[in-house]
Write an enzyme that holds these catalytic residues in place. Sequence first.
Site, short mmCIF file in Angstrom:
data_model
loop_
_atom_site.label_atom_id
_atom_site.label_comp_id
_atom_site.label_asym_id
_atom_site.label_seq_id
_atom_site.Cartn_x
_atom_site.Cartn_y
_atom_site.Cartn_z
N GLU A 1 -30.27 -9.28 22.61
CA GLU A 1 -31.05 -10.53 22.62
C GLU A 1 -30.41 -11.63 23.45
O GLU A 1 -31.11 -12.40 24.11
CB GLU A 1 -31.30 -11.01 21.19
CG GLU A 1 -32.33 -10.19 20.42
CD GLU A 1 -31.77 -8.91 19.80
OE1 GLU A 1 -30.52 -8.73 19.84
OE2 GLU A 1 -32.54 -8.10 19.27
N HIS B 1 -36.69 -9.84 8.64
CA HIS B 1 -37.89 -9.66 9.47
C HIS B 1 -39.05 -10.51 8.97
O HIS B 1 -40.20 -10.17 9.20
CB HIS B 1 -38.33 -8.18 9.48
CG HIS B 1 -37.42 -7.28 10.24
ND1 HIS B 1 -36.18 -6.93 9.78
CD2 HIS B 1 -37.57 -6.64 11.43
CE1 HIS B 1 -35.59 -6.11 10.66
NE2 HIS B 1 -36.41 -5.93 11.67
#
Lengths: 324, 321
Positions: free
Chosen positions: A60, A129
Amino acid sequence: MREIAYWQAINEALAEEMTKDPSVFIMGEDVAIYGGAYAVTRGLHAKFGDERVRDTAISEAAIVGAGLGAAITGMRPVVEIMYVDFMGIAMDQLNNQIAKIRYMFGGKTKVPLVIRTEGGAGRTLGAHHSQSLEAWFTHIPGIKVVMPSTPYDAKGLLKAAIREDNPIVYIEHKMLYNTKGPVPETEYVLPIGKADVKKQGKDITLVSWSLTLLHCLKAAEELEKEGISVEVIDLRTLAPLDIDTIVGSVQKTHRLVIAHEAWKTGGFAGEIAAQVMEKAFDHLDAPVSRVCGADVPMPKAPNLERLAIPNKETIKKAVKELLA
Amino acid sequence: MSTSIDKGTAIFYLQKMMEIRQFEDKIMDLLAQNIAEGGSHLYAGEEAVAVGAMAALRPDDFITSTHRGHGHAIAKGGKLNELMAEILGKATGCCKGKGGSLHLADVSTGNLGANGIVGGGLAMAAGAGLSIKLRKTEQVTLCFIGDGATNQGVFHESLNMVGTWRLPVIYIVENNLYGMSVSVKRASAVTDLAKKAVPYNMPAVTVSGQDVLAVKDAVEAYVKNARAGKGPAMVVCDTYRYYGHSRSDPRVYRTKEEEKYWAEQDPIKLFSAKCVKEGLLSQKDVEELDKFVENEIEEATKFAIESPLPGDAELYTDLFA
């Protein structure tokens, strides 16, 4: 007007802007062959090829940081971070590099970069999540934060974001992808930084964004039948904040409820409440009320997950309490 | 001499190295007098790395600089007046006084900026490399980093991206033996830093960072490959910073003997001696150049000191395009 799904509206915006401008490209985890974890980029790899729709490693920081490097050297990247929860790994890139580079360089560079990501609860995916982290981003000067709730807004705002010469964090909601709404077939672009009054009302103002906005609309519809007229404002963009639209509404209704899925402590509702007190304190007939996520990591159990975020009933309750 | 260069080139390299040295000595002086405030990580001792590496570039190539970035800015073609003014936070600085020492940048020269975060330029350099590939130009990006940055997570993410996509990025690792106070031996699982390029499928070479021509030759070879689409590489330059990490550093982690050893490998002395020995320059040429640079630095300092601070109205400008 035709109705399409939220994911499809985003997909169309990407395809249209890529067709229009060869400097637009996409990169992220599983965005090419797989078509995105939530299938938002499906079909784009086949249409635009390997160079412009790029699968990356699970990295990321490199994805977001390379987006910056490409943006300041002539490209208009749209990078995808699969879950907003993963932005932690890229936060140095966002906070220290992307948000500051133009200012630090005395205005001598532009950063036409869009970071698309998705957040929110609803699929019992647990604590890594399901988060709503927009307050992390709104705290940082130098970036804009967009969180659309409808397919129409999603398309028009993403097209605007891609055309902007400033960095934008564009946050989708996982429970909105399959919601449908009217989207014109002709081209349009919506202004970033402008809230939308989704429903007019006179007794109380309800401010929200993203999925929670839909809960607010349903709550308002039911409250209407009970004789309570609710004005529902969809912020659409959190930064820059369209405080004028909120203040204008509060001057009319004198009461304000803010609802969001993110944690209450340090959440963006607090910022809105503070600004309303600074700008419209004398117009308030009651304290500003917040309906927010519980201050806990998102639990897995479906009953606990439901309890951890606002819903139509908790919003209705807050409205009624404020009017009592 | 490892490559044959003409007199003009020799003077150019020597001048740039002298500019960096005298610029840094001047800043140390200004810091001591409290004319310069805040921190400054000085590049004195490492001049041959920036000047040698930049000698391999075209003006339209990109660099990302480091936590110790004054030398890169000068070598990439930054104006001494504007750089000095920026370090003093003046309106005439290359970043209008909003960046400072740790954020020296001059996008017009392809310098994408020094960085307050160790390793902060790594992902950006990968993106600049990707942009070159997508725009199909023959530019390259030099990503300067110190030994310390090779231990950051983003180093590995970025080199993996660049290695996988074969992007035109050359890493210039300035191994000055210490990340602030902690030696490479105590911070890195491998002390031969060139090994850190291996897992990312890129060639690497280690050269003396005190030898401007050795640096230039190594970088030039890799730059040529990168322009031809043959992908990334790494050049590790063994070097040494004369001053401490910053002005408050008492340098207790290194020995006087070590400092003396490196002082004897001074890149400016080595190069000027070579040039004189081989008849390219006379001792007088060297002395005149030194004097010329002294005047340049005096002028830059005067310009910086006499320049105004930014107006208060500048606080909120330049945030968005």
